[in-house]
Design a protein around this motif. Structure first.
Motif: not given
Length: 339
Positions: A258-260, A264-266, A271-273, A277-278
């Motif tokens: 999913a990250y790949a 950019e918003d996702e 990165r936060q999760a 932090d999320r």
């Protein structure tokens, strides 16, 4: 993926299950369970109480079943594999106890985890006790080859767990590294459990390797599906808290994909999760939606099918039999299961 891989057989009459494997190994598992019950005893009451909390709490007992099924596959008629299958289960149980402490897990197999009930120090020490019992059983068997296989698997599992720990909250973890981690922390014991059946039956190296390959590929498939289930099942089905991997910042394949594939918003969200932090329930639901948007669960299960097929192919060197059919269906079940 190789173009000549034949898809796993689809059954129209019923979904794949472990029932054939359970039937194949039922008699032997009675002997294995007797060994487990006997060897988890101690004059220190806390030890059998804590060990029994996990051992009697369900679970598929798939790893010791692999030893028994492998013995059936190669026509072994002795009884050595019963103690060795119990040793395999003790190794597995010890790693679960240690894992739950490391992860701070609250549920295991649908029950409150042992570390929550008994505390971290006792849980770690009873895990050590079970490791020791496993090595007693290995030395009683007397085969240096078996001892080497199982002791090496134990070391590889520990390496895999440490590797997973160092990859935790590392958003750039690659699919290649992820596969290396699960190959160590999960597949190594599947492979060893399968291989020792050929060793006690004094099979040739080709048959030993075939069973090793079966177990190793099945183990990878099994873990891939486990990691998918964390994002598509509820805790009642899983026997653990839904979203545990997400909140612990574990880089499993659904997240890696999913990250790949995300914009950019996702990626900023991931990165936060992963950083921690999320982690709210709403964040988990958002993560699940992103994983679904990019077919990350579908593709994770498809990779699992590939490894399951490799497991089935590995035992094709053996004559067709109920044992081979049961082991093939177990591979199919590993992919199709929802728990």
């Amino acid at each position: 993926m190789s173009a000549d891989i034949v898809p796993l057989p689809q059954r129209s009459d019923r979904p794949p299950s472990l029932d054939p494997m359970l039937a194949l190994t039922a008699h032997g598992m009675n002997s294995v369970n007797a060994v487990i019950l006997d060897r988890m005893q101690s004059e220190i009451p806390l030890i059998p109480a804590l060990a029994g909390h996990l051992i009697s709490g369900g679970g598929k007992r798939l790893r010791p079943m692999l030893t028994l099924a492998g013995a059936e596959l190669v026509g072994y008629n002795g009884a050595r594999h019963h103690k060795l299958a119990a040793a395999v289960e003790f190794i597995h149980t010890a790693t679960l106890l240690h894992d739950d402490v490391v992860d701070g897990s609250e549920l295991r197999r649908g029950k409150t985890a042992a570390n929550i009930v008994f505390g971290n120090p006792a849980t770690i020490l009873v895990g050590d006790f079970l490791f020791s019992r496993a090595f007693e059983l290995m030395t009683e068997d007397g085969s240096l080859k078996v001892l080497k296989i199982l002791s090496n698997a134990s070391a590889v599992i520990a390496e895999g767990e440490v590797s997973q720990l160092t990859a935790q909250r590392q958003i750039e973890t690659s699919e290649e590294r992820y596969l290396q981690i699960i190959g160590s922390k999960t597949a190594a014991l599947f492979a060893a459990a399968s291989r020792i059946a050929a060793v006690v039956a004094e099979c040739d190296e080709r048959q030993e390797q075939a069973l090793d390959d079966y177990g190793r590929n099945l183990g990878v498939a099994f873990q891939l599906v486990d990691d998918a289930i964390d994002y598509d099942s509820d805790a009642a089905a899983m026997g653990k808290d839904r979203g545990d991997d997400f909140r612990e910042g574990k880089m499993t394949l659904p997240v890696i994909l999913a990250y790949a594939r995300g914009g950019e918003d996702e990626r900023a969200f991931w990165r936060q999760a992963v950083r921690g932090d999320r982690t709210s329930d709403a964040d988990l639901e958002h993560a699940i939606s992103l994983i679904a948007r990019h077919d990350a669960l579908v593709d994770t299960r498809e990779r699992a099918r590939h490894f399951a097929q490799r497991a089935v192919d590995a035992i094709s060197i053996f004559p067709d039999s109920k044992a081979r059919q049961a082991m093939a269906e177990a591979a199919h079940f590993a992919v199709a299961r929802g728990y």
